[in-house]
Design an enzyme around this catalytic site. Structure first.
Site, mmCIF file in Angstrom:
data_model
loop_
_atom_site.group_PDB
_atom_site.id
_atom_site.type_symbol
_atom_site.label_atom_id
_atom_site.label_comp_id
_atom_site.label_asym_id
_atom_site.label_seq_id
_atom_site.Cartn_x
_atom_site.Cartn_y
_atom_site.Cartn_z
ATOM 1 N N GLU A 25 31.668 27.965 -57.938
ATOM 2 C CA GLU A 25 30.283 28.362 -58.221
ATOM 3 C C GLU A 25 29.523 27.443 -59.164
ATOM 4 O O GLU A 25 28.429 27.809 -59.614
ATOM 5 C CB GLU A 25 30.240 29.808 -58.749
ATOM 6 C CG GLU A 25 30.757 30.807 -57.727
ATOM 7 C CD GLU A 25 30.636 32.271 -58.151
ATOM 8 O OE1 GLU A 25 30.349 32.528 -59.318
ATOM 9 O OE2 GLU A 25 30.841 33.141 -57.285
ATOM 10 N N GLU A 84 33.563 34.992 -50.587
ATOM 11 C CA GLU A 84 33.667 36.014 -51.638
ATOM 12 C C GLU A 84 32.655 37.107 -51.371
ATOM 13 O O GLU A 84 31.480 36.814 -51.111
ATOM 14 C CB GLU A 84 33.330 35.436 -53.023
ATOM 15 C CG GLU A 84 34.422 34.719 -53.721
ATOM 16 C CD GLU A 84 34.067 34.436 -55.189
ATOM 17 O OE1 GLU A 84 33.245 35.161 -55.768
ATOM 18 O OE2 GLU A 84 34.606 33.469 -55.726
HETATM 19 C C1 BMA Z 1 32.543 35.731 -58.321
HETATM 20 C C2 BMA Z 1 33.863 35.160 -58.771
HETATM 21 C C3 BMA Z 1 34.262 35.560 -60.146
HETATM 22 C C4 BMA Z 1 33.864 36.962 -60.486
HETATM 23 C C5 BMA Z 1 33.402 37.718 -59.266
HETATM 24 C C6 BMA Z 1 32.905 39.094 -59.556
HETATM 25 O O1 BMA Z 1 31.465 35.069 -58.785
HETATM 26 O O2 BMA Z 1 33.904 33.788 -58.567
HETATM 27 O O3 BMA Z 1 33.732 34.661 -61.076
HETATM 28 O O4 BMA Z 1 34.883 37.616 -61.123
HETATM 29 O O5 BMA Z 1 32.373 37.035 -58.646
HETATM 30 O O6 BMA Z 1 31.790 39.078 -60.400
#
Ligand code: BMA
Length: 928
Positions: free
Chosen positions: A488, A588
């Protein structure tokens, strides 16, 4: 005859030293063990036994210097003094009598966490500043005590918190600050973690506490050799054709590169290499020693060697799934020189990995092709197994987590960039299980020092060593298919998360210096110029889109049209597909849920006070800003909430509802991505991956995890078993108007089966026989998502009926897969009757050994009415064959696999059952 302890020790040493011969005077003294070490505060007021690999926190816990586990109660804060001190690990060791002549001797430290000075017999032999570098320090053999046990190693580890602060101070004084300074206050964390090359989440994260440990976290040894030593091996396998798996197979080539250290110059080395039945090779390679110690020896290329015969599909390494097995082959590499030799064994896989980024619509695809076949990636994100070394390296825990991922049909995990490069055992297990690894370099959610200051210069030098260590260690694993340089940070820079916009260009140059000119450069050296898939960030627009032409910072790193996205939304209705993006790949996404009350209670010193909503304890554990209110906001959209919310009973219901909601929200989103595989509307779509956030946990807390810290599966993990299965039926309602039923197939062949869509009355059993809406034969083509049926929703009464689609084999009536539709307005108005689901019997699975303790049991359930989201929970560690399911028959049977042997009486008394009906009914009773 009785021997004294000293005699036994001498005998063992002789055996050990004489067995390790291959070089003419080789010597390996392993120094990691759990009996010889102590760790002491450098203020000398505490000295306790230590284990190596191991850390200060666990040593102090074992010695009862600390008042309990660091991750219990509020101990993460109470014990923080530990990380503000310096500590010294020490031990004495014995060396054999004969001092090796003409040998190079060195101390090899596979991992020290983090900033340390290392002494052998009182002499400084080196220092460390990076948890992820494998250090090799030369030793002066004259300063060692041969034939004596009076040799001492001392490793002084400095406070990581103070070190990070000092680096930040120097950086800021030198040129400019590198943000962020500190984590958000609710994390109770430590500041400036981006200034130390240590597990970034060890200073706290939004799912974990700060435990800034100091540790000798990997093994260490003294090694002497007088010829050469192989420090690393890379493996490159290639198919002689583009598509390596036609029926008769294809020839493959194998090329190795060795990274060696030579004890003497100008040696002629003879190598032999065997992959039994496939490749046998003998060769002579002249290797000249180098005097350039900074590159640590020479690189030797062996091959390419061609397989003796074509490799069939069965001989290739395939990810877990429908295409084949993760076949591994034993490789034996031996070397011989005048006066010595040695062998190295590894397991290799023949496989070809491509990331296809081809023009499509206004963007590019982002899809993995393994051995020529495009695969939909199904997986989750892996955070550290534990914050403490001793537990993080536990083979049982690693095997259990990877095994769980595999059992939920995952074919990939992403080792996320705020954690650690995992242990060798992790990658070997992934090789064997067919779980592909998306490997981040350990940089996350921050800017990092890189140029123009002494701090930056030292940092980059250290990162180069880190990448050299880790890329050489991991490259040969067939499971490792992709490297990404950070988590990120491209998005953070572009979207100004840390106030860098005022000086964007300066921070951008730092970014390029670190991720492109350092990390990618080492990646290319290890993998070869055009080999190995490498991305600078996740999310990104892929290799081109986030490449040189945009200065490595894309206009929108979260674009749906290229690369991968991270998607988080805690406001919208997450049970509706239209609220989700249509990306190429979702690496994610997720929502929080509380872990089991049993898991929370085990972490609390005063459960009766702590296990209730908004208790000080639970607030201490909620690290995500506004986390609890987001969960409650989400639950209100779909359920009646318990009243009162703040009682222990109300909180138990909230925990249950939060797990039901998390499982459904992630299911709806995952199915949306899987259906998107074949969607090409408005230039978006062709989604080829769904990896939810996050698989595991580091403490008992509300987090995004699917498996909680105690190892208990949340309902999400059980749901993952359903939403990731190779044949998926997926129902969703578009714009409140049309019901769509999709079939998604990950299999390489077409599947023809019978699709039925029925309405099941929530108020009585067996009503589906009367209400069949649709019944026809359908075909699901390979690796495709197909719209099978659409109908207006106006006629469907989803408050009264559960709509269920089922795919069955016409020949034998076997159910292949099934899908349920969530009521559009949530479960506010659903006609649920009290169900009173209960366990009626528990019996061992194998009747022969009835009386013995066993691990697998049948659990029989009955219910008075159809029940929604039946959740089974056991105090014993283990996994149910199914959980979180709708019980639409009066009787059900599931299997419980216990982690340790137990009996039916103990198990039966350990199980509790919850269903939505029971929760609602309890609410009503409380209301009355
Ligand atoms: C994303 C991940 C982590 C974090 C998660 C939940 O951004 O890369 O940095 O724990 O979200 O917020």
């Amino acid at each position: 005859m009785t021997r004294t302890c000293a005699q036994v020790e001498t005998l063992l040493l002789i055996l050990f030293f004489s067995c390790t011969c291959s070089d003419s005077h080789p010597l390996v003294v392993e120094l990691a063990d759990s009996v010889s070490w102590t760790v002491a505060s450098t203020d000398e007021d505490i000295r306790v036994p230590a284990r190596v690999p191991g850390g200060v926190y666990a040593s102090l816990e074992r010695a009862h210097v600390l008042s309990g586990p660091t991750i219990a109660g509020y101990n993460d804060i109470k014990h923080r003094w530990v990380s503000l001190r310096d500590w010294q690990f020490s031990r004495r060791f014995r060396l054999p009598p004969a001092r090796p002549q003409g040998s190079t001797c060195r101390l090899e430290l596979d991992g020290v966490d983090t900033v340390a000075t290392v002494f052998v017999n009182g002499i400084t032999v080196g220092s460390t500043d990076n948890q992820f570098v494998g250090y090799k320090f030369s030793l002066d053999t004259a300063k060692l005590e041969w034939g004596s046990d009076r040799n001492y190693i001392n490793i002084t580890i400095h406070s990581p918190v103070k070190y990070a602060k000092e680096q930040y101070r120097q950086q800021e004084a030198g040129r400019y600050p590198v943000p962020p300074k500190c984590p958000p206050p609710q994390q109770n964390g430590e500041c400036h973690v981006n200034h130390i090359r240590k597990m970034q989440s060890s200073f706290s994260w939004d799912w974990g506490p700060a435990v800034p440990d100091m540790a000798v976290w990997r093994p260490l040894r003294l090694r002497c050799f007088n010829t050469l030593y192989i420090d690393g091996v890379t493996v490159d396998t290639r198919s002689s054709s583009q598509l390596p798996s036609p029926a008769n197979g294809t020839y493959w080539t194998l090329q190795l590169r060795l990274r060696i250290t030579l004890a003497k110059t100008d040696q002629s080395v003879h190598y032999t290499l065997q992959v039994p039945d496939l490749i046998d090779h003998e060769g002579n390679f002249s290797v000249r020693a180098t005097t350039d110690t900074t590159t640590e020896g020479n690189i030797v290329a062996l091959g390419p060697f061609t397989t003796r015969r074509p490799l069939t599909k069965e001989m290739l390494w395939w990810p877990h799934g429908e295409y084949g097995r993760p076949q591994l082959h034993r490789l034996r590499l031996c070397w011989h020189v005048t006066g010595g030799g040695g062998c190295r064994r590894l397991e290799i896989g023949f496989r070809q990995v491509r990331l296809l980024e081809k023009p499509i619509g206004n963007g590019t695809t982002f899809m993995f092709a393994i051995n020529g076949h495009r695969l939909f990636i199904k997986g989750s994100n892996w955070i550290p197994v534990d914050l403490l070394t001793e537990r993080a390296q536990s083979p049982t825990r690693i095997a259990s987590l990877l095994g769980a991922a595999r059992s939920a049909h995952m074919n990939m995990v992403r080792v996320w960039g705020g954690g650690v490069y995992e242990s060798n055992m992790f990658y070997s297990s992934a090789d064997r299980l067919g779980i592909m690894v998306w490997q981040d370099a350990m940089f996350a959610c921050a800017m990092y020092p890189a140029r123009g200051t002494r701090v930056g210069y030292r940092f980059l030098t250290s990162v180069r060593d880190e990448m050299t260590t880790q890329l050489w260690r991991l490259q040969s694993h067939p499971s490792v298919v992709l490297w990404t340089a950070n988590n990120e940070n491209e998005a953070a820079l572009r979207q100004n998360w840390f106030g860098t916009a005022v000086d964007f260009e300066r921070y951008r140059r730092d970014y390029v210096a670190l991720y492109v000119n350092t990390i990618q450069k080492v990646h290319r050296q290890v993998y070869g110029e055009n080999e190995g898939v490498f991305l600078t960030s996740s999310p990104s627009n892929g290799r081109e889109g986030s490449g040189i032409s945009v200065g490595y910072i894309a206009a929108d790193p979260q674009s749906e049209l290229a690369g991968d996205i991270h998607h988080y939304d805690y406001i919208s209705d997450l049970w509706r597909s239209e609220n989700y993006p249509v990306p190429r790949f979702a690496s994610e996404y997720g929502v929080q849920a509380w872990p089991s009350v049993l898991t929370l209670a085990a972490a609390s010193e005063t459960p009766s006070r702590d296990i209730r909503l908004h208790s000080a304890f639970l607030q201490h554990r909620q690290h995500h800003p506004l986390g609890d209110s987001q969960i409650i906001h989400q639950l209100k959209q779909h359920f009646h909430l318990p009243d009162p919310l703040h009682s222990p009973a109300g909180f138990r219901i909230l925990v249950y509802l939060s797990q039901v909601h998390q499982a459904q929200a992630v299911r709806v989103q995952t199915e949306h991505y899987r259906r998107g595989m074949s969607v090409g509307a408005d230039g978006r779509g062709h989604t080829m991956g769904a990896m939810f956030w996050q698989l595991n946990d580091v403490w008992a807390a509300p987090t995004w995890s699917a498996i909680d810290y105690s190892g208990r599966w949340k309902l999400l993990m059980y749901e993952a078993r359903r939403f990731f299965r190779p044949l998926l039926l997926s129902m969703h309602v578009q714009e409140a108007k049309t019901l769509h039923v999709h079939g998604v197939s990950d299999t390489p062949h077409s599947v023809s089966a019978r699709l039925t869509v029925t309405a099941v009355d929530w108020s009585r059993f067996d009503s589906d026989r009367d209400n069949t809406y649709y019944n026809t034969t359908v075909t699901l083509p390979p690796t495709t998502s197909t719209l099978l049926w659409s109908t207006p929703v106006a006629a469907l009464d989803t408050d009264r009926f559960l709509l269920r689609a089922t795919l069955t084999n016409d020949s034998d009536g076997k159910v292949l897969t099934r899908a349920d539709l969530l009521p559009h307005g949530g479960f506010h108005a659903t006609a649920l009757r009290g169900a009173n689901v209960r366990v009626t019997a528990v019996t061992p699975c194998s009747p022969l050994s009835n009386s013995l303790k066993q691990q697998r049991f049948h659990v029989y359930l009955v219910s008075d009415a159809p029940a929604a989201f039946v959740m089974l929970e056991s105090r014993l560690a283990g996994v149910f064959s199914d959980n979180g399911f709708h019980m639409m028959k009066a009787e059900e049977r599931v299997i419980f696999t216990a982690e340790r042997a137990t009996d039916e009486v103990e198990l039966a008394s350990s199980i509790s059952v919850t269903s939505l009906q029971d929760v609602y009914q309890n609410n009503e009773e409380r209301d009355e």
